[in-house]
Design an enzyme around this catalytic site. Structure first.
Site, PDB file in Angstrom:
ATOM      1  N   ARG A   1      -0.402   3.835  -1.962  1.00 22.33           N
ATOM      2  CA  ARG A   1       0.919   4.253  -2.436  1.00 22.33           C
ATOM      3  C   ARG A   1       0.906   5.748  -2.731  1.00 22.33           C
ATOM      4  O   ARG A   1      -0.021   6.264  -3.359  1.00 22.33           O
ATOM      5  CB  ARG A   1       1.307   3.468  -3.693  1.00 22.33           C
ATOM      6  CG  ARG A   1       2.760   3.697  -4.094  1.00 22.33           C
ATOM      7  CD  ARG A   1       3.217   2.696  -5.126  1.00 22.33           C
ATOM      8  NE  ARG A   1       4.623   2.872  -5.453  1.00 22.33           N
ATOM      9  CZ  ARG A   1       5.297   2.092  -6.275  1.00 22.33           C
ATOM     10  NH1 ARG A   1       4.696   1.052  -6.847  1.00 22.33           N
ATOM     11  NH2 ARG A   1       6.571   2.311  -6.521  1.00 22.33           N
TER      12      ARG A   1
ATOM     13  N   ARG B   1      21.728  12.632   2.893  1.00 21.14           N
ATOM     14  CA  ARG B   1      20.703  13.589   2.478  1.00 21.14           C
ATOM     15  C   ARG B   1      19.983  14.070   3.729  1.00 21.14           C
ATOM     16  O   ARG B   1      19.565  13.255   4.558  1.00 21.14           O
ATOM     17  CB  ARG B   1      19.701  12.958   1.515  1.00 21.14           C
ATOM     18  CG  ARG B   1      18.851  14.006   0.784  1.00 21.14           C
ATOM     19  CD  ARG B   1      17.865  13.360  -0.176  1.00 21.14           C
ATOM     20  NE  ARG B   1      16.638  12.969   0.506  1.00 21.14           N
ATOM     21  CZ  ARG B   1      15.854  11.959   0.122  1.00 21.14           C
ATOM     22  NH1 ARG B   1      16.191  11.215  -0.916  1.00 21.14           N
ATOM     23  NH2 ARG B   1      14.763  11.683   0.788  1.00 21.14           N
TER      24      ARG B   1
ATOM     25  N   GLU C   1      18.771  10.858   5.619  1.00 24.96           N
ATOM     26  CA  GLU C   1      18.810   9.680   4.748  1.00 24.96           C
ATOM     27  C   GLU C   1      20.272   9.286   4.565  1.00 24.96           C
ATOM     28  O   GLU C   1      20.988   9.859   3.743  1.00 24.96           O
ATOM     29  CB  GLU C   1      18.155   9.990   3.397  1.00 24.96           C
ATOM     30  CG  GLU C   1      16.667  10.298   3.484  1.00 24.96           C
ATOM     31  CD  GLU C   1      15.818   9.056   3.631  1.00 24.96           C
ATOM     32  OE1 GLU C   1      16.393   7.939   3.670  1.00 24.96           O
ATOM     33  OE2 GLU C   1      14.597   9.186   3.727  1.00 24.96           O
TER      34      GLU C   1
END
Length: 290
Positions: A209, A246, A263
């Protein structure tokens, strides 16, 4: 006053908390609107009972893409969906970068390797990035040197086994200096901009992650950045129907901005960094709901 659904996803170990969501719900309610935060996969929700459904933070969609896109189609038939299902379907797969390139938008050079394609041609003379065409938060993304060929091949095999198409891009080293800039648009206007540092560091495993927005700070976009962002948005199918967008930019080797991603599904708005933007977002949502 209109009734609006702000669409999110269920909490989970791989899902970031949407800190903007309660802020927007409160702002809409204080303006007299009825606003609910709802899960996109909640079968009990009557989408037709809302005047508008705004996809806000469905941050699990990339590993449930087929299910999510089917929901977007159903929701878009029941009420007004922002952004529209057609935009969502186009933007959910990063092969849209090829469409932007064909439209003359400066984009980070990208090659795609689908399941079943030959696994060859990784760069031999520069660093590169391997990531999925459907992904978020740098999930399944990694940065490699030419010496990391075997590790990149293993990543590709894992992605293909899970049904993902991979994209291979040169690692643009200017990101280590000038960072990545995110230009937010809402209601057809520039809302605010932010800059963050490089997400991918050498040696970080693709399945580890990542910190998705390191060193995030406010940013004033340059005229060149605005021009590239506007060209990219103009090339989007159903562009006039966009409520929000975005545009993520990085500098190419020539120092000029290039589109890394658009985005248009569920962009983080970073309102905690830009609290003054809340009224503009609220008003744009209310206008779309009416």
């Amino acid at each position: 006053m209109p009734r609006t659904a702000l669409v999110t996803c269920r909490p989970g170990p791989e899902v970031t908390v949407d800190r903007d969501l309660p802020v927007l719900v409160r702002a809409l309610r204080e303006a007299g609107a009825e606003a609910d935060a709802v899960y996109w996969d909640d079968d009990a929700v009557d989408w037709g009972g809302y005047d508008l459904a705004v996809i806000r933070s469905t941050w699990d969609y990339s590993w449930r893409a087929a299910e999510f896109l089917a929901w977007a189609e159903r929701c878009g038939k029941a009420t007004r969906l922002a952004n529209p299902a057609g935009v969502v379907r186009w933007n959910a797969d990063k092969r849209y970068l090829g469409d932007l390139t064909a439209a003359g938008v400066p984009v980070v050079p990208t090659r795609y390797i689908a399941p079943g394609d030959a696994v060859d041609g990784f760069p031999l003379d520069h660093e590169y990035v391997v990531k999925p065409t459907s992904g978020a938060g740098a999930r399944f993304a990694a940065r490699y040197t030419p010496d990391d060929h075997d590790t990149a091949v293993r990543q590709l095999a894992r992605m293909h086994a899970e049904g993902f198409t991979a994209m291979v891009q040169p690692y643009l080293t200017n990101i280590d200096v000038s960072g990545e800039r995110a230009l937010q648009f809402y209601g057809g206007r520039l809302l605010h901009a932010s800059r963050k540092g490089a997400v991918l560091t050498p040696g970080t495993p693709y399945d580890e992650r990542k910190v998705a927005h390191p060193g995030l700070e406010p940013w004033t976009p340059t005229p060149a950045e605005l021009a590239v962002a506007e060209r990219a948005l103009a090339a989007v199918p159903e562009a006039p129907e966009l409520l929000y967008a975005r545009v993520d930019l990085v500098d190419g080797e020539d120092g000029q901005p290039r589109v890394m991603e658009l985005e248009l599904v569920e962009p983080n708005l970073f309102l905690s960094l830009h609290p003054g933007s809340v009224p503009a977002v609220r008003d744009a949502i209310l206008g779309a709901a009416r």
